[in-house]
Motif scaffolding. Sequence first.
Motif, mmCIF file in Angstrom:
data_model
loop_
_atom_site.group_PDB
_atom_site.id
_atom_site.type_symbol
_atom_site.label_atom_id
_atom_site.label_comp_id
_atom_site.label_asym_id
_atom_site.label_seq_id
_atom_site.Cartn_x
_atom_site.Cartn_y
_atom_site.Cartn_z
ATOM 1 N N ASN A 118 -19.419 -61.871 -33.188
ATOM 2 C CA ASN A 118 -19.543 -61.665 -34.631
ATOM 3 C C ASN A 118 -18.178 -61.402 -35.261
ATOM 4 O O ASN A 118 -17.847 -61.935 -36.330
ATOM 5 N N TYR A 137 -20.533 -67.209 -34.639
ATOM 6 C CA TYR A 137 -21.737 -66.637 -35.257
ATOM 7 C C TYR A 137 -22.991 -67.146 -34.548
ATOM 8 O O TYR A 137 -23.926 -66.373 -34.275
ATOM 9 N N LEU A 151 -26.211 -60.838 -39.645
ATOM 10 C CA LEU A 151 -25.558 -61.964 -38.967
ATOM 11 C C LEU A 151 -25.940 -63.288 -39.632
ATOM 12 O O LEU A 151 -25.102 -64.194 -39.775
#
Length: 583
Positions: A118, A137, A151
């Motif tokens: 991330n 991602y 996210l």
Amino acid sequence: MTLGPAAASRHLLPLVDQAIAFHARGELAEAQRICLEVLELAPGQGGALAVLYQIRKAEGVLPAAEALVRRLVAIDPNNVWATQELALLLFGKGDHFDAEFHARNAVRIAPTDAQSHNLMGMIMTEANRPQIGEFHYRRALELLGHRQPILLANLAWNLKNQGKMTESRALYEESAELAPDVLQTLLGWARMEETDRDFVRADAILDQADALFPGHPSILLHRAVIRGRAKDYASALALLDQLEQLNQGMGLGTNELLEKGRLLDKIGRYDEAFSAFTEGKRKNVEMSGTVYMSDHAAQLAQRLKAYFTANRLRIVPRAKPIESGPRPIFILGFPRSGTTMVEQTLSAHPKISAGDELTFIHDIANLMPRMLNSPLAYPEALADLWMGDQYEGLDNLRDHYLQRVKQLGIIETGSTRFTDKMPLNETHMGLIALMFPQAPLIHVLRHPLDIVLSVYSNHLTHGFYCANALETIAQHYLLVMDLVDHYRREMTLKYMAVRYEDIVDDQEAHVRRILSFIDLPFDKRCLKFHENKRYARTASYAQVTEKLYDGSRYRYRHYLEHLRPVIPVLAPTIHRLGYSIDD
């Protein structure tokens, strides 16, 4: 008997446990006291460093927090938590280069940790490498095994930055459905809709955010951006005034001040606009500590000029021509010179795909010593091309560049060319010409005072952080232009200069000239670049969605008094380029 460092650290573990317990209960003064006591006896005690770091971070004392977490990482390089914290802290203050270094280490240490990926996604997205960010991602989502709302919103922002608006919108919708009360998700979604020119939808999303977080400062800022984009400048300024009042003596931040300055410029309040730019730049230096790296810039320029000389280049091999597949068009120019407009114009042609700001030339300059197995840095590492096992090294560098382009998937069906308009690639024009001897180099020029003013009115990090002062912008501009002149004297280049102002004056004639230079037929769609639906990932993204206009041409005339400090420095170059300084 005196205890060694390791034994002393073990002996202090009960005290560290007490500090952790106090910190968990919110008794920060006692936790801090114990940590300082422990570190006095054992400066490398990791637990005490970690607790004290968290206290300093919560207090907002970020320089001290950074020093503590750097120390922790130095003592324990495999501490993934500390490495992630350092990367996040550096990212927060805009130091993307150093943040990337530590984020990459976090992935190396913990390749199956979603937070490491991330972080890489966040940093790569904001460093204008969204395709790499997208990979990380998606890997983070895969590792989590479920659709985590934050996210999803991060990935949506990334896709927005790639111009993939439909995918971005779907992810924002999914994220907001899973977690409807996350402000950053709603703000990002509103900005995506604004970017996609749907101002009504953007306002509706901000209404939704305002119902959850009434009067939140970030909502006011986003509304101001949208109002400005819709050309309702008075409303946008009123919103910024509201925001300033809400900040209770803190005033506006860097981005808000620069936005205010640009709005004031639009309505002709030029002195107030310049004051806003100056205050915005002052706050940026105060908060980030970044100043122009003049010595680094000058040393690089000196080394490039020393290496790229006609005598040496006569015996340096070149890469072979590209045998098949799309070929690059390099659009060169100082930030805010008009390169985005030229790319939008060319990518409206059915044979040209837009590569946008590709970092690959800069990356190759850094990778070159390893790729050529040289003990020297760039550009001196090019001397290894004279070795029998590296004679075709430039072919390998060229193929590395083309492979990266292929991995990004930027080539559209039917395209035979693609653009690369990374700002300040002209610094490496010599390397480009060695790797791609037949590639067209289109150098976009603009009145130097307009460039300096426009860079000053935007938050940019290109050019060794030169953008915080008029004098350093002018200094770096002259350094780069001197390098361009050097390359043109010492090398044979497929080079064409085109002036932004000339395109504004006679668009079709100069578009035809550019297309002829790159050996493509004229296509009338290039004259309607504002209808090009791709998203330009630059500060110019709003301007290039409008028809060609002359509002930004010779804008410096409104700011002559403010620009006086740099006029004597720039005057020789201004006149040499065929411009004048008009009141």
